[in-house]
Design an enzyme around this catalytic site. Structure first.
Site, PDB file in Angstrom:
ATOM      1  N   ARG A 170     -11.711 -45.192  19.008  1.00 36.92           N
ATOM      2  CA  ARG A 170     -11.516 -45.109  17.543  1.00 36.92           C
ATOM      3  C   ARG A 170     -11.942 -43.745  17.015  1.00 36.92           C
ATOM      4  O   ARG A 170     -12.582 -43.647  15.957  1.00 36.92           O
ATOM      5  CB  ARG A 170     -12.277 -46.210  16.812  1.00 36.92           C
ATOM      6  CG  ARG A 170     -11.879 -47.595  17.160  1.00 36.92           C
ATOM      7  CD  ARG A 170     -10.432 -47.898  16.742  1.00 36.92           C
ATOM      8  NE  ARG A 170     -10.087 -49.279  17.043  1.00 36.92           N
ATOM      9  CZ  ARG A 170      -9.607 -49.675  18.226  1.00 36.92           C
ATOM     10  NH1 ARG A 170      -9.333 -48.799  19.179  1.00 36.92           N
ATOM     11  NH2 ARG A 170      -9.336 -50.936  18.445  1.00 36.92           N
ATOM     12  N   SER A 244     -10.738 -54.538  11.073  1.00 32.24           N
ATOM     13  CA  SER A 244     -12.122 -54.553  11.578  1.00 32.24           C
ATOM     14  C   SER A 244     -12.954 -53.547  10.796  1.00 32.24           C
ATOM     15  O   SER A 244     -12.603 -52.371  10.740  1.00 32.24           O
ATOM     16  CB  SER A 244     -12.148 -54.154  13.054  1.00 32.24           C
ATOM     17  OG  SER A 244     -11.308 -55.008  13.781  1.00 32.24           O
ATOM     18  N   GLU A 339     -15.983 -48.590  10.747  1.00 32.88           N
ATOM     19  CA  GLU A 339     -14.756 -47.988  11.282  1.00 32.88           C
ATOM     20  C   GLU A 339     -13.955 -47.266  10.196  1.00 32.88           C
ATOM     21  O   GLU A 339     -13.455 -46.161  10.421  1.00 32.88           O
ATOM     22  CB  GLU A 339     -13.904 -49.081  11.940  1.00 32.88           C
ATOM     23  CG  GLU A 339     -12.718 -48.526  12.670  1.00 32.88           C
ATOM     24  CD  GLU A 339     -11.896 -49.613  13.348  1.00 32.88           C
ATOM     25  OE1 GLU A 339     -12.405 -50.263  14.276  1.00 32.88           O
ATOM     26  OE2 GLU A 339     -10.738 -49.793  12.948  1.00 32.88           O
TER      27      GLU A 339
HETATM   28  C1  FAD Z   1      -5.191 -55.965   8.551  1.00 39.11           C
HETATM   29  C2  FAD Z   1      -5.531 -54.673   9.262  1.00 39.11           C
HETATM   30  C3  FAD Z   1      -5.520 -54.633  10.642  1.00 39.11           C
HETATM   31  C4  FAD Z   1      -5.824 -53.437  11.315  1.00 39.11           C
HETATM   32  N1  FAD Z   1      -5.785 -53.435  12.686  1.00 39.11           N
HETATM   33  C5  FAD Z   1      -6.077 -52.306  13.358  1.00 39.11           C
HETATM   34  C6  FAD Z   1      -6.033 -52.285  14.792  1.00 39.11           C
HETATM   35  O1  FAD Z   1      -5.700 -53.260  15.445  1.00 39.11           O
HETATM   36  N2  FAD Z   1      -6.347 -51.127  15.411  1.00 39.11           N
HETATM   37  C7  FAD Z   1      -6.687 -50.000  14.730  1.00 39.11           C
HETATM   38  O2  FAD Z   1      -6.964 -48.973  15.375  1.00 39.11           O
HETATM   39  N3  FAD Z   1      -6.730 -49.979  13.381  1.00 39.11           N
HETATM   40  C8  FAD Z   1      -6.439 -51.101  12.678  1.00 39.11           C
HETATM   41  N4  FAD Z   1      -6.494 -51.106  11.306  1.00 39.11           N
HETATM   42  C9  FAD Z   1      -6.914 -49.896  10.596  1.00 39.11           C
HETATM   43  C10 FAD Z   1      -5.760 -49.020  10.094  1.00 39.11           C
HETATM   44  O3  FAD Z   1      -4.587 -49.763   9.885  1.00 39.11           O
HETATM   45  C11 FAD Z   1      -5.437 -47.861  11.032  1.00 39.11           C
HETATM   46  O4  FAD Z   1      -6.575 -47.082  11.263  1.00 39.11           O
HETATM   47  C12 FAD Z   1      -4.303 -46.974  10.485  1.00 39.11           C
HETATM   48  O5  FAD Z   1      -3.929 -46.022  11.460  1.00 39.11           O
HETATM   49  C13 FAD Z   1      -4.676 -46.260   9.190  1.00 39.11           C
HETATM   50  O6  FAD Z   1      -3.492 -45.690   8.676  1.00 39.11           O
HETATM   51  P1  FAD Z   1      -3.330 -45.248   7.177  1.00 39.11           P
HETATM   52  O7  FAD Z   1      -2.033 -44.513   7.063  1.00 39.11           O
HETATM   53  O8  FAD Z   1      -3.494 -46.426   6.294  1.00 39.11           O
HETATM   54  O9  FAD Z   1      -4.542 -44.236   6.998  1.00 39.11           O
HETATM   55  P2  FAD Z   1      -5.570 -44.053   5.776  1.00 39.11           P
HETATM   56  O10 FAD Z   1      -6.396 -45.293   5.626  1.00 39.11           O
HETATM   57  O11 FAD Z   1      -4.863 -43.559   4.566  1.00 39.11           O
HETATM   58  O12 FAD Z   1      -6.480 -42.880   6.336  1.00 39.11           O
HETATM   59  C14 FAD Z   1      -7.380 -43.121   7.397  1.00 39.11           C
HETATM   60  C15 FAD Z   1      -8.022 -41.779   7.783  1.00 39.11           C
HETATM   61  O13 FAD Z   1      -7.026 -40.935   8.339  1.00 39.11           O
HETATM   62  C16 FAD Z   1      -6.895 -39.737   7.572  1.00 39.11           C
HETATM   63  N5  FAD Z   1      -5.448 -39.447   7.542  1.00 39.11           N
HETATM   64  C17 FAD Z   1      -4.457 -40.270   7.101  1.00 39.11           C
HETATM   65  N6  FAD Z   1      -3.274 -39.674   7.266  1.00 39.11           N
HETATM   66  C18 FAD Z   1      -3.502 -38.459   7.825  1.00 39.11           C
HETATM   67  C19 FAD Z   1      -2.677 -37.373   8.220  1.00 39.11           C
HETATM   68  N7  FAD Z   1      -1.342 -37.418   8.099  1.00 39.11           N
HETATM   69  N8  FAD Z   1      -3.274 -36.247   8.730  1.00 39.11           N
HETATM   70  C20 FAD Z   1      -4.621 -36.193   8.877  1.00 39.11           C
HETATM   71  N9  FAD Z   1      -5.454 -37.191   8.499  1.00 39.11           N
HETATM   72  C21 FAD Z   1      -4.892 -38.308   7.993  1.00 39.11           C
HETATM   73  C22 FAD Z   1      -7.490 -40.033   6.211  1.00 39.11           C
HETATM   74  O14 FAD Z   1      -8.004 -38.881   5.589  1.00 39.11           O
HETATM   75  C23 FAD Z   1      -8.610 -41.006   6.597  1.00 39.11           C
HETATM   76  O15 FAD Z   1      -9.732 -40.298   7.048  1.00 39.11           O
HETATM   77  C24 FAD Z   1      -6.181 -52.280  10.593  1.00 39.11           C
HETATM   78  C25 FAD Z   1      -6.181 -52.324   9.180  1.00 39.11           C
HETATM   79  C26 FAD Z   1      -5.859 -53.514   8.517  1.00 39.11           C
HETATM   80  C27 FAD Z   1      -5.839 -53.536   7.018  1.00 39.11           C
END
Ligand code: FAD
Length: 343
Positions: A170, A244, A339
């Site tokens: 992670r 998580s 996380e």
């Molecule tokens: C129901 C649920 C289930 C999930 N299951 C999992 C799982 O199984 N495994 C897992 O690993 N995660 C899981 N997640 C967490 C999450 O979905 C992931 O980490 C996902 O990749 C986040 O994407 P986002 O676009 O929403 O990022 P955001 O929440 O918008 O950003 C997350 C971080 O990434 C940075 N960021 C975002 N986009 C960029 C970019 N283009 N360039 C540089 N930095 C960037 C942001 O600044 C922030 O620090 C889950 C979340 C939920 C709500």
């Protein structure tokens, strides 16, 4: 308001409530939707020396405890294409703003394998490498060949090889060391044309057996993962959450043995640098499952997931998370790390 015409268009005081999966009410003082990589480069070239932006994807790994004063850049360029292929594999370029799950389905429709275990993870492609998303025994690092990002201080495009991304559990350089410096705009995936099933983790095998699938295809594995996740994880559209909330802690073998002696049912898994414990087990056995404080709760079925029951603020969720951390440390001597990004 138009900032440095035709570079990026910023709006003032934009609500982020619909842009984070906890559904927390918070505002961005300035907000721009970035659909064009070169416009982002020009903006960074002009403003990067003075401004330190905040990068936003789908907000599914984010806990907002306050408004965001920095300019928020919502990274949303679209496009998916195969850039090269041979008999065995294809190299696929996905732009950062593509929704992750739809991208996984796109690859499966074209017979490209390797991402099926990562089905139904919310968020966008661009955030995938940030925390090296993982599920059901697979991490994005196995398929991510390189990442292209805009250096927000200079506007230069930089390519990161897999090694340069410094992927960990992670984790990557984009999550901590270089957070908000590099906006990932494109991710390149090496995907196989032959399928090799990875089904030993979690309930995938029993799900396939229940569906009477003896020789699964990549699509069967994806469907199994979708079914398991839909049953187990709360849907953010129904109840706010970020998946998580804590990472599974890795402890020394000595520490794990000490805990196992006291708690023979404790879940534990071998890890390269010790023993991985299940944070959900620790939280549940510390008595937190299903508890709610000021609208912030621990999900009743899944102790690792914190939820917004409707009236929670980011501060109340963070307070609950810290209470859990303190209690788990006191009861088990194990430090839990959050996380999601906490702002
Ligand atoms: C129901 C649920 C289930 C999930 N299951 C999992 C799982 O199984 N495994 C897992 O690993 N995660 C899981 N997640 C967490 C999450 O979905 C992931 O980490 C996902 O990749 C986040 O994407 P986002 O676009 O929403 O990022 P955001 O929440 O918008 O950003 C997350 C971080 O990434 C940075 N960021 C975002 N986009 C960029 C970019 N283009 N360039 C540089 N930095 C960037 C942001 O600044 C922030 O620090 C889950 C979340 C939920 C709500």
């Amino acid at each position: 308001m138009t900032n440095a015409q035709s570079i990026l268009e910023f709006q003032s005081n934009v609500s982020l409530k619909g842009r984070n999966t906890f559904g927390i009410a918070a505002n961005a003082k300035r907000f721009a939707e970035v659909t064009d990589e070169s416009a982002l480069q020009r903006w960074a070239n002009e403003h990067g020396k003075n401004e330190r932006p905040f990068i936003l994807g789908g907000g599914s790994n984010l806990l907002l405890t306050a408004d965001i004063a920095e300019p928020v850049l919502h990274i949303a360029p679209l496009g998916i294409r195969v850039v090269e292929q041979d008999a065995a594999s294809a190299l696929v370029e996905a732009m950062a703003g593509e929704p992750w799950h739809a991208f996984v389905l796109w690859t499966l429709e074209r017979g490209l394998c390797g991402l099926e275990n990562l089905s139904l993870i919310p968020g966008y492609v661009g955030a995938g490498p940030v925390q090296n998303i993982g599920a059901y025994g697979v991490e994005i690092k196995e398929r991510c060949e390189r990442v292209v990002a805009v250096d927000l201080r200079t506007g230069e495009l930089k390519t990161f090889s897999r090694g340069e991304c410094a992927f960990g559990y992670r984790d990557s350089i984009f999550k901590h060391l270089e957070r908000d410096r590099y906006a990932i705009t494109r991710v390149y995936f090496r995907l196989s044309k032959t399928f090799s099933a990875r089904v030993t983790y979690g309930d995938i095998q029993s799900e396939l057996a229940a569906n009477k699938v003896a020789s699964p295809t990549a699509r069967d594995v994806s469907n199994a993962v979708i079914a398991i996740r839909s049953r187990k994880l709360p849907d953010p559209a129904v109840i706010g959450n970020a998946g998580s909330f804590f990472q599974n802690p890795v402890v020394s073998v000595v520490k794990a043995d000490e805990l196992s002696a006291k708690h023979p049912t404790m879940a534990r898994y071998p890890a390269p640098d010790g023993v991985k414990l299940a944070a959900g087990w620790l939280i549940e056995h510390a008595g937190w499952k299903g508890r709610t404080i000021n609208g912030a709760g621990v999900h009743e079925k899944h102790a690792l997931v914190l939820v917004n029951h409707g009236g929670a603020t980011g501060a109340s969720l963070w307070q609950l998370a810290q209470m859990i951390q303190v209690d788990v440390l006191a009861k088990f001597g194990v430090q839990l790390e959050a996380e999601p990004r906490v702002v």
